[in-house]
Scaffold this motif. Structure first.
Motif, mmCIF file in Angstrom:
data_model
loop_
_atom_site.group_PDB
_atom_site.id
_atom_site.type_symbol
_atom_site.label_atom_id
_atom_site.label_comp_id
_atom_site.label_asym_id
_atom_site.label_seq_id
_atom_site.Cartn_x
_atom_site.Cartn_y
_atom_site.Cartn_z
ATOM 1 N N ARG A 73 0.842 -1.206 0.000
ATOM 2 C CA ARG A 73 0.000 0.000 0.000
ATOM 3 C C ARG A 73 0.875 1.254 0.000
ATOM 4 N N THR A 74 1.888 1.297 0.837
ATOM 5 C CA THR A 74 2.796 2.447 0.895
ATOM 6 C C THR A 74 3.480 2.661 -0.456
ATOM 7 N N ARG A 75 3.946 1.580 -1.075
ATOM 8 C CA ARG A 75 4.624 1.677 -2.384
ATOM 9 C C ARG A 75 3.682 2.232 -3.438
ATOM 10 N N LEU A 76 2.454 1.750 -3.480
ATOM 11 C CA LEU A 76 1.495 2.187 -4.504
ATOM 12 C C LEU A 76 1.076 3.635 -4.307
ATOM 13 N N ILE A 77 0.899 4.049 -3.068
ATOM 14 C CA ILE A 77 0.551 5.445 -2.801
ATOM 15 C C ILE A 77 1.699 6.354 -3.220
ATOM 16 N N HIS A 78 2.924 5.941 -2.921
ATOM 17 C CA HIS A 78 4.101 6.759 -3.266
ATOM 18 C C HIS A 78 4.406 6.741 -4.768
ATOM 19 N N ARG A 79 4.444 5.552 -5.369
ATOM 20 C CA ARG A 79 4.875 5.428 -6.773
ATOM 21 C C ARG A 79 3.778 5.728 -7.782
#
Length: 133
Positions: A73-79
């Protein structure tokens, strides 16, 4: 006998759509047979097709198993600048899960096994691996 499967999502802009799914899946397409169409083999015999066209309203979600839902989730929100989304769980369900949409409205879900031993067994089974290999 069913031995393979494909799931297709449509995007209105293939260039942007292919790039978005490359980031989501952490890899380039495995097969691009013609303009406006790309495919990724997610696990052996399981393909995601991204095609240029009008997205189907209310379709999905495509659910993908991950080993660390919070990190993903963190990766998708950031990237990918995906909107913040909630992670859900219920005592009687062996996974936690979340659902979000791509920029074209295709719904995507992620899930993670709560029991990591079960998760490891599923990974080995799906990939046709033997323990200790």
């Amino acid at each position: 006998m069913i031995f393979e499967m494909t799931y297709q999502v449509r995007v209105q802009d293939m260039k942007d759509g292919q790039l978005w799914y490359e980031i989501l899946l952490n890899k380039q397409p495995d097969f691009t047979p013609h303009e406006g169409f790309s495919e990724w083999e997610l696990i052996p015999g399981c393909w995601l097709q991204v095609a240029e066209g009008i997205p189907s309203e209310g379709s999905g979600p495509l659910r993908l198993g991950v080993t660390d839902l919070e990190a993903e989730r963190t990766r998708l929100i950031h990237r990918l600048h995906v909107e913040e989304f909630d992670i859900h769980s219920r005592e009687e369900v062996p996974v936690k899960w979340a659902t979000f949409s791509d920029p074209w409205g295709n719904r995507i879900g992620l899930f993670e096994y709560m029991d990591k031993e079960v998760e490891r067994e599923r990974v080995y089974s799906v990939l046709g691996l033997k323990e200790g290999v």
